[in-house]
Design a protein around this motif. Structure first.
Motif, mmCIF file in Angstrom:
data_model
loop_
_atom_site.group_PDB
_atom_site.id
_atom_site.type_symbol
_atom_site.label_atom_id
_atom_site.label_comp_id
_atom_site.label_asym_id
_atom_site.label_seq_id
_atom_site.Cartn_x
_atom_site.Cartn_y
_atom_site.Cartn_z
ATOM 1 N N LYS A 140 85.015 -7.370 10.789
ATOM 2 C CA LYS A 140 85.186 -8.706 10.182
ATOM 3 C C LYS A 140 84.224 -9.731 10.765
ATOM 4 O O LYS A 140 83.540 -10.440 10.031
ATOM 5 C CB LYS A 140 86.622 -9.231 10.415
ATOM 6 N N THR A 141 84.209 -9.798 12.101
ATOM 7 C CA THR A 141 83.401 -10.835 12.740
ATOM 8 C C THR A 141 81.918 -10.593 12.500
ATOM 9 O O THR A 141 81.168 -11.514 12.164
ATOM 10 C CB THR A 141 83.703 -10.881 14.252
ATOM 11 N N THR A 142 81.512 -9.339 12.640
ATOM 12 C CA THR A 142 80.098 -9.014 12.433
ATOM 13 C C THR A 142 79.677 -9.398 11.016
ATOM 14 O O THR A 142 78.620 -10.006 10.810
ATOM 15 C CB THR A 142 79.880 -7.490 12.629
ATOM 16 N N GLY A 150 87.340 -15.471 20.572
ATOM 17 C CA GLY A 150 86.143 -16.239 20.233
ATOM 18 C C GLY A 150 84.913 -15.386 19.999
ATOM 19 O O GLY A 150 83.805 -15.761 20.369
ATOM 20 N N THR A 151 85.101 -14.232 19.353
ATOM 21 C CA THR A 151 83.956 -13.314 19.200
ATOM 22 C C THR A 151 82.819 -13.948 18.402
ATOM 23 O O THR A 151 81.648 -13.842 18.785
ATOM 24 C CB THR A 151 84.399 -12.016 18.493
ATOM 25 N N ALA A 152 83.174 -14.613 17.311
ATOM 26 C CA ALA A 152 82.118 -15.233 16.495
ATOM 27 C C ALA A 152 81.430 -16.338 17.301
ATOM 28 O O ALA A 152 80.207 -16.485 17.264
ATOM 29 C CB ALA A 152 82.707 -15.791 15.201
ATOM 30 N N ILE A 174 85.752 -18.005 6.763
ATOM 31 C CA ILE A 174 86.805 -17.980 7.791
ATOM 32 C C ILE A 174 86.936 -16.562 8.344
ATOM 33 O O ILE A 174 87.335 -15.633 7.635
ATOM 34 C CB ILE A 174 88.162 -18.431 7.217
ATOM 35 N N ASP A 175 86.598 -16.420 9.613
ATOM 36 C CA ASP A 175 86.771 -15.131 10.301
ATOM 37 C C ASP A 175 88.143 -15.130 10.973
ATOM 38 O O ASP A 175 88.466 -16.040 11.729
ATOM 39 C CB ASP A 175 85.663 -14.956 11.352
ATOM 40 N N THR A 176 88.929 -14.105 10.679
ATOM 41 C CA THR A 176 90.290 -14.066 11.214
ATOM 42 C C THR A 176 90.444 -12.949 12.247
ATOM 43 O O THR A 176 89.729 -11.952 12.202
ATOM 44 C CB THR A 176 91.305 -13.786 10.077
#
Ligand code: ATP
Ligand code: MG
Length: 268
Positions: free
Chosen positions: A16-18, A49-51, A133-135
């Motif tokens: 998701k984040t990538t 907080g990966t993104a 929106i990254d969840t």
């Protein structure tokens, strides 16, 4: 403003984040002449907080406030968690606004509906064309998911070739049906498919068919498993658009999805 929710339900580590970060950067680049801040990336992974880390690098000291502080009620105004990243490409520049997340403690901060709307109002004030929106996966409660679906214009479901992932995505699809929000579903993404082995050994069916049967709309968009991807995603931090994306099949595939996205949910 198109608000695009990226989720895999309760399944973690699906990319998701990538995908969210790369989509946000590419959209910001492609729409750079259309708005001052064409894209806002919201990182709802409040404690990991990966993104945020992908955007900023590991620099907690540069982040006095994060969205965790906002959702814990420590700061009234989400604007102090907004950052702008500017890329220089030849003589041109482009900007991406993102919200910072990261908390010192493992937290289970509730994403309150009222505060989430406050956050989106603050985002709307800078007139972006897209909000991505990254969840997070675990920690995304049913209530939060419902609120997120309410405030989003579209949702992208991301699955991987794994039965638990299909099940988690199926649960989101059922929820969206109950909420009469199925019309918000964009073409789902099947990420990390090994294109040499695209068939599920258990059922004998291709993973693309299994996912289509669950989501009930178009066949999924495939992003192949790509050894280069973790490296390319790091490269985004270091002004990477000079890289040839086409060397990475996964990024190439994200470019194609963005063409579809801009056609199906046009900017604005
Ligand atoms: N298509 C791909 N090919 C190879 N590796 C990938 C691909 N997509 C993602 N990855 C890698 O998988 C790992 C997990 O990705 P990512 O952090 O984006 O997942 P996530 O769904 O955001 O996880 P979480 O649920 O923890 O938020 C990362 O190391 C990423 O580089
Ligand atoms: Mg993530």
């Amino acid at each position: 403003m198109k608000t695009i929710l990226i989720t895999s339900g309760t399944k973690g580590g699906t990319g998701k984040t990538t995908i969210a970060v790369n989509m946000a950067v590419i959209l910001a680049y492609e729409l750079r002449s259309k708005a001052q801040y064409p894209v806002v990336l919201i990182d709802l992974g409040l404690d990991s907080g990966t993104a945020t880390l992908l955007m900023l690098g590991n620099v907690e000291e540069r982040m006095p406030y994060t969205l965790a502080d906002y959702f814990m009620g420590k700061i009234p105004d989400p604007l102090s968690t907004f950052y702008v990243k500017t890329w220089q490409i030849d003589s041109d520049t482009f900007k991406l606004v993102f919200t910072a997340s990261l908390s010192q403690y493992p937290s289970q901060v509730r994403i309150d509906r009222y505060l989430l709307r406050g956050l989106l109002n603050a985002v709307e004030a800078i007139s972006p064309l897209y909000v991505i929106i990254d969840t997070p996966a675990l920690g995304l409660s049913y209530d939060t998911l419902i609120t997120l679906l309410e405030v989003s214009t579209n949702a992208i479901l991301i699955a991987i070739p794994d039965h638990s992932s299909l099940r988690a995505v199926g649960n989101v699809v059922n929820l969206m049906r109950d909420l009469k929000a199925s019309n918000k579903l964009l073409k789902p993404i099947l990420n990390m498919l090994n294109i040499k082995y695209p068939v599920d050994a258990l059922s004998g069916y291709p993973w693309t068919k299994l996912l289509r049967d669950i989501v009930g709309i178009e066949p999924p968009h495939v992003i192949p498993y790509d050894d280069l991807f973790p490296i390319v995603r790091q490269a985004l931090e270091i002004e990477s658009l000079k890289l040839s994306f086409y060397e990475s099949p996964a990024l190439d595939s994200i470019f194609k999805y963005i063409d579809y996205l801009m056609e199906t949910a046009p900017p604005g």
